[in-house]
Design a protein around this motif. Structure first.
Motif, short mmCIF file in Angstrom:
data_model
loop_
_atom_site.label_atom_id
_atom_site.label_comp_id
_atom_site.label_asym_id
_atom_site.label_seq_id
_atom_site.Cartn_x
_atom_site.Cartn_y
_atom_site.Cartn_z
N ALA A 157 31.50 5.00 53.59
CA ALA A 157 30.42 5.97 53.84
C ALA A 157 31.07 7.30 54.20
O ALA A 157 32.14 7.33 54.82
N ASP A 158 30.42 8.38 53.83
CA ASP A 158 31.00 9.70 54.08
C ASP A 158 30.03 10.69 54.70
O ASP A 158 30.26 11.90 54.68
N GLY A 159 28.92 10.18 55.28
CA GLY A 159 27.92 11.07 55.87
C GLY A 159 26.88 11.53 54.88
O GLY A 159 25.85 12.11 55.28
N ARG A 160 27.10 11.29 53.59
CA ARG A 160 26.12 11.62 52.56
C ARG A 160 25.64 10.36 51.84
O ARG A 160 24.46 10.24 51.53
N ARG A 163 28.12 3.06 50.57
CA ARG A 163 28.21 2.12 49.45
C ARG A 163 29.01 0.89 49.86
O ARG A 163 29.87 0.95 50.75
N GLY A 164 28.73 -0.21 49.19
CA GLY A 164 29.45 -1.43 49.48
C GLY A 164 29.56 -2.32 48.25
O GLY A 164 28.73 -2.25 47.34
N LEU A 165 30.61 -3.13 48.24
CA LEU A 165 30.84 -4.13 47.21
C LEU A 165 31.12 -5.45 47.89
O LEU A 165 31.86 -5.51 48.89
N LEU A 166 30.53 -6.51 47.38
CA LEU A 166 30.73 -7.86 47.91
C LEU A 166 31.11 -8.79 46.77
O LEU A 166 30.52 -8.72 45.69
N LEU A 167 32.08 -9.65 47.01
CA LEU A 167 32.39 -10.77 46.14
C LEU A 167 32.24 -12.05 46.95
O LEU A 167 32.68 -12.11 48.11
N THR A 196 39.19 2.73 44.51
CA THR A 196 39.43 3.72 45.55
C THR A 196 38.12 4.08 46.26
O THR A 196 37.02 3.83 45.75
N SER A 197 38.26 4.68 47.44
CA SER A 197 37.08 5.13 48.17
C SER A 197 36.28 6.14 47.36
O SER A 197 35.04 6.09 47.34
N GLU A 198 36.98 7.04 46.69
CA GLU A 198 36.30 8.05 45.88
C GLU A 198 35.52 7.42 44.74
O GLU A 198 34.40 7.86 44.43
N GLU A 199 36.07 6.38 44.13
CA GLU A 199 35.38 5.71 43.04
C GLU A 199 34.16 4.95 43.55
O GLU A 199 33.08 4.99 42.94
N LEU A 200 34.31 4.24 44.66
CA LEU A 200 33.19 3.48 45.20
C LEU A 200 32.04 4.40 45.58
O LEU A 200 30.87 4.10 45.34
N LEU A 201 32.36 5.55 46.18
CA LEU A 201 31.32 6.47 46.61
C LEU A 201 30.76 7.32 45.47
O LEU A 201 29.60 7.73 45.52
N GLY A 202 31.58 7.57 44.45
CA GLY A 202 31.17 8.54 43.44
C GLY A 202 30.70 8.01 42.11
O GLY A 202 30.04 8.73 41.35
N LEU A 203 31.02 6.75 41.79
CA LEU A 203 30.68 6.21 40.47
C LEU A 203 29.41 5.36 40.52
O LEU A 203 29.11 4.74 41.54
N ASP A 204 28.69 5.29 39.41
CA ASP A 204 27.53 4.42 39.34
C ASP A 204 27.98 2.98 39.13
O ASP A 204 29.14 2.69 38.83
#
Length: 295
Positions: A157-160, A163-167, A196-204
């Motif tokens: 999370a970045d204040g905006r 996001r999360g991923l679970l396996l 990466t954090s950027e990918e998890l937060l930024g990608l669909d």
């Protein structure tokens, strides 16, 4: 809508996954209190975690993640209902929070409690110490120590956006051999670790799954939407007054200068009751008061 969870399955293995993203609901939660950045990030990760866990349960009721500590953040809590309504809150000591503080800095000697409170059936509660480097590691450890199916979390999370991923491993079906099952689990988890954090937060979701598992047969299900919704109401506040008894409720109104105010800590909503309101409550007239001071 941008607030959702989405389930996926690996068709050739006994592993499922879930992605969660919260934008609007996360912003609703942050708008209620002036959280420092490290607290806002931790609260977002907890929101994402609760949303992911909701997909692992089959019940009608409430899922609660609550952490307590002796540190700068003595309390942080998120609720997620089976109607997929979320809310959250944190209590903190601003003077003790340094920029870039992590979980261990914010919540030393912390304990995380997971509560499943179904409308029908037995209430369940599990507790795990906050000993990991971050919330994801703590939750992964909780599932490992509780002897449930292997489960891993990735939370950001970045204040905006949160996001999360679970396996999560499933009971043996397609693959029976324990060594082969373990190898598949390790393979899929290792691929997820490259995100990466950027990918998890930024990608669909579609891009994330292609980025990680384009060589795996993945079946993706329709997304399930989430929304911010506080469960407070004037009626619930009135019931809290009634539970005190009429004499104590009247004394409380008198003590507060003729009007008692009940604040919701989650959403900052205020519900006011004066002596006329209280009299009507105990006369069976309901919580919609006739006075001009009602909320």
């Amino acid at each position: 809508m941008s607030d959702l969870t989405q389930r996926f399955l690996f068709d050739d293995t006994d592993v499922r996954g879930e992605l969660a993203g919260l934008d609007d609901s996360y912003q609703h939660v942050l708008a209620k209190h002036p959280y420092p950045e490290p607290v806002a990030q931790l609260l977002g990760e907890l929101l994402a975690a609760a949303s992911l866990l909701l997909g692992t349960l089959k019940f009608e009721g409430l899922l609660v993640l609550q952490a307590r500590s002796s540190g700068a953040v003595p309390l942080i809590m998120v609720e997620c209902s089976s109607e997929r309504e979320v809310r959250g809150i944190a209590r903190y000591h601003a003077e003790q929070i340094a920029p870039g503080a992590n979980l261990r800095d914010l919540m030393p000697e912390g304990v995380l409690t997971l509560t499943v409170d179904p409308r029908a059936g037995q209430r369940y509660q599990g507790i795990v110490p906050l000993e990991g480097v971050d919330l994801a590691e703590c939750l992964t450890g909780y599932f490992a120590n509780s002897e449930q199916l292997p489960t891993r979390f990735w939370l950001r999370a970045d204040g905006r956006r949160a996001r999360g991923l679970l396996l999560q491993a499933l009971p043996p079906d397609r693959i029976k051999d324990p060594k082969e099952r373990a190898a598949q689990w390790e393979h899929l988890s290792t691929l997820a670790d490259t995100l990466t954090s950027e990918e998890l937060l930024g990608l669909d979701n579609e891009t994330i799954l292609h980025r990680l598992y384009h060589e795996e047969p993945v079946r993706v299900f329709e997304p399930q939407h989430l929304r911010f919704q506080c469960s407070c109401s004037r009626e619930r506040s009135a019931n809290a007054l009634v539970s005190l008894g009429q004499a104590d409720a009247n004394a409380l109104v008198e003590e507060h200068g003729g009007k008692v105010t009940i604040d919701c800590q989650f959403c900052n909503e205020r519900y006011e009751f004066d002596a006329t309101d209280v009299a009507q409550l105990f006369a069976g007239g309901g919580s919609e008061a006739p006075s001009q001071t009602r909320h």
